[in-house]
Design an enzyme around this catalytic site. Structure first.
Site, PDB file in Angstrom:
ATOM      1  CD  GLU A 189     -19.201   7.587 -34.932  1.00 45.97           C
ATOM      2  OE1 GLU A 189     -19.315   7.238 -36.122  1.00 45.97           O
ATOM      3  OE2 GLU A 189     -19.922   8.460 -34.409  1.00 45.97           O
ATOM      4  CB  SER A 195      28.758  56.197 -34.605  1.00 49.36           C
ATOM      5  OG  SER A 195      28.988  57.408 -35.281  1.00 49.36           O
TER       6      SER A 195
END
Length: 548
Positions: free
Chosen positions: A98, A371
């Site tokens: 690059e 319960s």
């Protein structure tokens, strides 16, 4: 030089300027324009630069102790890595391909500046020049990705100069390698190393680093998942450039160019058994650590959780079996929670049989507890008073409490039963009688110690008849008191959160409360064991320890 000669020279210059007046004006104007353009580019970068853009959004990961990744949150899928972590040969591959003069230039070249000024200021052209430096690529991607104006190229040059004047080459390269897009929603070479090769960045070979560098120009074109031949040709070009830059020898280059590209296959679907726990973790990060989802999407946090992946997966698989869900239709659902009793850490969470993110989460959805509430609201508080013991006799009768009557499930009454028998057989009438004796407000005061706040004020509370109900986490936290000497502790799914600098994020202080004394909790535990061994919970009995 005497005054006469000086006067003669000045006079000659003046005569020349008068003779070539328009040429002089033109040259002066061009010089001033060039100088102003130069100053504009050199010092105007601060108006293009955005400090917030330099802080790259980084993905946050939720990770179990064994390394299992439950999920990630991000705006851009990026795992930030430092330059110290990146092997030299990976850096060299990107620089060779690059910007081979990266360490020599000041971010741009003067010819590039001239072209930019000409195109933008004079020609007002939008044509982009090639050969951008790494610094220019970074400036464009950070600050100008949505800029379509005719000044874009000039702004890019200005921002590049600013970066070079205010950041070191190492800082610029680190930002660049973490910012670049590398196809498939992947940003930065840290994420790409894992996605393509299943490796940490430190483990990449020269060929693998070269492949990542090959993707920069056109990620979707050169990704090996789309075209393996194009990817190989492009990778080999990177290797050629590395050899030209003396990063590798010609012999090594030729050997590497013959190697095939091997990338890991990508799973199309994530594991569904992870979603339940992941969803709970997201809620806890906001409540306990004050971190919003938006903060997680950008902050690069590592969230270490208490999940046991083996147990979580088994729990999910068991929840899929229809044998455990004898409902009247396919919509019957449930949840599962496993808490490590010593620490209060959550090791498994199933929020529903087919739970997906943003579905109804049954782990935190309040429902009528039935319960299940009796030990927490009735029997535990009663024994805590010191007036009741497991083998004390209590009424088992059809009693009218100012218009409120309750019957046992089998509609049979035994006149008197022991408290132990009432628990084991989950009798309703004795539970209501006990609550009436100890008082609703006293029962609620015990529940409040366990962060169970209810507005109900009737005896139906003894049977779980609540206006808003309880969620399974509250029940799990409450039942933990019986196995742990009466101590209540806040359940936690998260062990620690580390920020992007690996510093711990401080949570809110974890709450603990002493709810029952040791004798009460021991008595209640023994009775609950009997419920599973010989009572109403026998169908769900286990041959192993009931606590973890």
């Amino acid at each position: 030089m005497d005054k006469v000669k000086i006067h003669q020279i000045l006079n000659s210059v003046w005569l020349w300027m008068k003779h070539y007046k328009w040429l002089t004006i033109t040259m002066t104007a061009m010089f001033l324009l060039a100088w102003l353009g130069y100053l504009f580019i050199i010092f105007g970068g601060r108006f293009v630069f955005d400090e917030k853009a330099v802080i790259l959004p980084t993905a946050s990961s939720v990770v179990a102790e064994d390394g299992t990744v439950l999920g990630k949150l991000y705006t851009e899928n990026r795992d930030y890595v430092t330059l110290d972590q990146i092997p030299d040969h990976v850096e060299e591959a990107f620089i060779a391909m690059e910007d081979k003069r990266f360490y020599e230039h000041a971010g741009i070249s003067f010819p590039a500046v001239a072209r930019a000024v000409y195109r933008d200021i004079i020609a007002m052209s939008k044509v982009e020049g090639g050969g951008s430096t790494i610094t220019q690529q970074l400036a464009k991607n950070l600050f100008l990705v949505n800029d379509k104006t005719w000044m874009r190229k000039t702004k890019e040059v200005m921002a590049s100069v600013y970066l070079e004047r205010n950041y070191t080459k190492s800082q610029i390269l680190e930002l660049y390698l973490n910012e670049i897009y590398l196809a498939h929603g992947i940003y930065g070479i840290g994420t790409a190393a894992d996605y393509y090769f299943g490796k940490n960045i430190e483990e990449l070979s020269v060929e693998e680093g070269a492949l990542l560098a090959a993707l920069v120009k056109a990620p979707n074109t050169y990704t090996p998942h789309h075209d393996l031949e194009k990817a190989k040709n492009r990778r080999n070009l990177v290797l050629q450039q590395m050899a030209n830059n003396d990063n590798i020898s010609t012999e090594d280059m030729l050997d590497m160019q013959t190697t095939s590209i091997e990338v890991q296959a990508q799973q199309e679907e994530r594991e569904p058994w992870l979603d339940d726990y992941f969803a709970y973790v997201l809620a806890e990060t906001e409540e306990v650590y004050d971190l919003s989802r938006e903060a997680l999407k950008r902050g690069g946090y590592t969230i270490e959780v208490n999940m046991d992946p083996t147990i979580q997966k088994i729990a999910y698989e068991q929840m899929q079996k229809s044998d455990f869900f004898h409902g009247s239709n396919d919509a019957v659902d449930g949840s599962f929670i496993l808490m490590e009793q010593t620490t209060g850490n959550l090791q498994a969470l199933i929020a529903g049989r087919d739970f997906q993110l943003n579905d109804i989460n049954h782990v935190i959805t309040k429902k009528q507890p039935g319960s299940v509430i009796k030990p927490l609201a009735v029997y535990g508080p009663a024994m805590q008073l010191g007036n009741y013991l497991p083998y004390d006799l209590i009424p088992d009768q059809d009693i009218n409490y100012d218009g409120y009557r309750v019957g046992n499930a089998d509609d049979n009454y035994e006149e008197e039963v022991t408290l132990y028998q009432a628990v084991v057989e989950s009798k309703n009438a004795p539970a209501v009688w006990i609550l009436d004796q100890i008082g609703i407000e006293y029962s609620k005061s015990i529940l409040e110690k366990m962060k169970i706040n209810i507005s109900d004020s009737g005896l139906a509370m003894a049977l779980g008849g609540l206006e808003t109900g309880l969620d399974p986490i509250q029940i799990t936290e409450g039942y933990r008191t019986f196995i742990h000497h009466g101590e209540w502790i806040e359940a936690r799914s998260i062990d620690a959160i580390l920020d992007r600098d690996q510093e711990k994020v401080q949570p809110k202080e974890r709450e603990t409360k002493s709810v029952f004394n040791s004798q009460t909790s021991w008595n209640m535990l023994r009775m609950l064991e009997a419920v599973v061994e010989e009572g109403t919970g026998e169908a769900g009995g286990l041959r192993k320890s009931l606590s973890r």
